[in-house]
Design an enzyme around this catalytic site. Sequence first.
Site, mmCIF file in Angstrom:
data_model
loop_
_atom_site.group_PDB
_atom_site.id
_atom_site.type_symbol
_atom_site.label_atom_id
_atom_site.label_comp_id
_atom_site.label_asym_id
_atom_site.label_seq_id
_atom_site.Cartn_x
_atom_site.Cartn_y
_atom_site.Cartn_z
ATOM 1 C CE LYS A 1 -4.096 -2.151 0.750
ATOM 2 N NZ LYS A 1 -3.784 -3.577 0.787
HETATM 3 C C1 LIG Z 1 -4.463 -4.714 0.342
HETATM 4 C C2 LIG Z 1 -3.684 -5.965 0.309
HETATM 5 C C3 LIG Z 1 -3.918 -6.964 -0.664
HETATM 6 C C4 LIG Z 1 -5.049 -6.894 -1.667
HETATM 7 O O1 LIG Z 1 -4.848 -5.883 -2.628
HETATM 8 P P1 LIG Z 1 -6.085 -5.424 -3.563
HETATM 9 O O2 LIG Z 1 -5.526 -4.339 -4.400
HETATM 10 O O3 LIG Z 1 -7.140 -4.936 -2.603
HETATM 11 O O4 LIG Z 1 -6.528 -6.611 -4.331
HETATM 12 C C5 LIG Z 1 -3.096 -8.081 -0.676
HETATM 13 N N1 LIG Z 1 -2.114 -8.235 0.241
HETATM 14 C C6 LIG Z 1 -1.881 -7.312 1.199
HETATM 15 C C7 LIG Z 1 -0.807 -7.561 2.190
HETATM 16 C C8 LIG Z 1 -2.641 -6.143 1.279
HETATM 17 O O5 LIG Z 1 -2.402 -5.237 2.240
#
Ligand SMILES: *Cc1c(COP(=O)(O)O)cnc(C)c1O
Length: 455
Positions: free
Chosen positions: A111
Amino acid sequence: MRYVGTRGGRQADFRSVATGGLADHGGLWVPEYWPPLSGDDMPALAEMDYAASAALILGKFVGDTIPPDDLSVLCREAYALFDAADVAPLLRLDGRHHLLELFHGPTLSFKDIALQLLGPMLAYFGVRTTIIGATSGDTGSAAIAAVAGRPGINVVMLYPDGAISEVQRRQMTGVDAANVTVAAIDGSFDDCQRIVKAMLGDAALVARHRLSAVNSINWLRIAAQTVYYVRCALRLGSPERPVDFSVPSGNLGDAFAGQVARRMGAPIGRIVVATNRNDVVARALASGSYRPGTAVATDAPAMDIQTASNFERLLWDAAGGDAALVAAQMAALRDQGEIVLADAQRGAIAHMTGIAVDATAMDDAMRWAAERGTVIDPHGAIGLAAARHADLSGGAPIVTLATAHPAKFPDAVARATGKRPAMPARLAAAMARQERVTSLPADIAAVTALLAARG
Ligand SMILES: *Cc1c(COP(=O)(O)O)cnc(C)c1O
């Protein structure tokens, strides 16, 4: 570059899609065309570092809302705090399997790659706002780290009390900045999200506090995530040799960013959408019917989602930009609880495969990686298990995205591998800090009062 809504309506420029919320009729913003990588871009990108690549690729989405020199400065600032020289290091696991580590940012999940850019960009645009969000895991700390201490921007983050890991909680409550407010809600993640949605739907409240959202409906997040796909595909592949990707998925923002990179011309073959028991998207890709159920809690909490918001962008893209069809499909989801994909839509995304992985396969993947000297987290393990089980023909390299650092989920990693992951220094520091948190009941009035008290 102009932006259109997936359900039609008004157009907008990059500044308003990066700083605003939904498009008309409740749709999501998408660029009116996929900007191609040119014959000159490919060799140029091979020579560039991560921040320079980001400026080149994002420049295609930003249009003339940010001059190229300014965009370069913003990208430098965004990626300065990553603790890996290349921001997203690529390593070879075994045979055709590779791992792209996306967890070297300040809060140790992927993120950060998009949200670290959001902070400098909001400041550049001079936006004054209060970001309000609900988090079940990594978005909260990444959003807080992105804007802590920035003038004109406040952040209020709600989390379900007792339902996130201690590491995840302390990454939010340990941040000592006057513009950061963290509230532990006596309720579930769904309660938190319901409160946030209700507040964002209250026009008077939104105007009074200049409220905005940071979840993955924000186009900037998707655009920023295309960068590591393009770089990685150009490094391992070539126009004659495409690279496959396996993507641990929840809201589908990350997998859709891979689809965008492919549309731009990066040498990408198949995209595996890896999920756990919460397999709404995997089922939709296999059967053509998208039918959300009820989410169950697992050791990979970022995937414990049943309505994948970016599925709407995929529908739009697969329909060749037919906003009327998407609007009708989203209405069917609301009224009948199901979307049936048209044959043409299924054909257009036939290179995407959904694979649901159970807890045993997830643990096996953590052990398999550990035997090869690499510790991975539960989300990355689901990606790797899917990559190993997918029936991917040909000898193409396959890259699993490692979306979180294993130290964020020490218990699950220790259970699978018998060894607790080492804690990186910046996480250890967060664990030692004093916690600042307000406990509130799960009701809108209480959260609204908290906002008012903050001024
Ligand atoms: C948010 C997240 C995901 C999923 O990502 P999306 O874009 O919502 O599909 C997968 N792994 C981790 C560790 C995350 O924080």
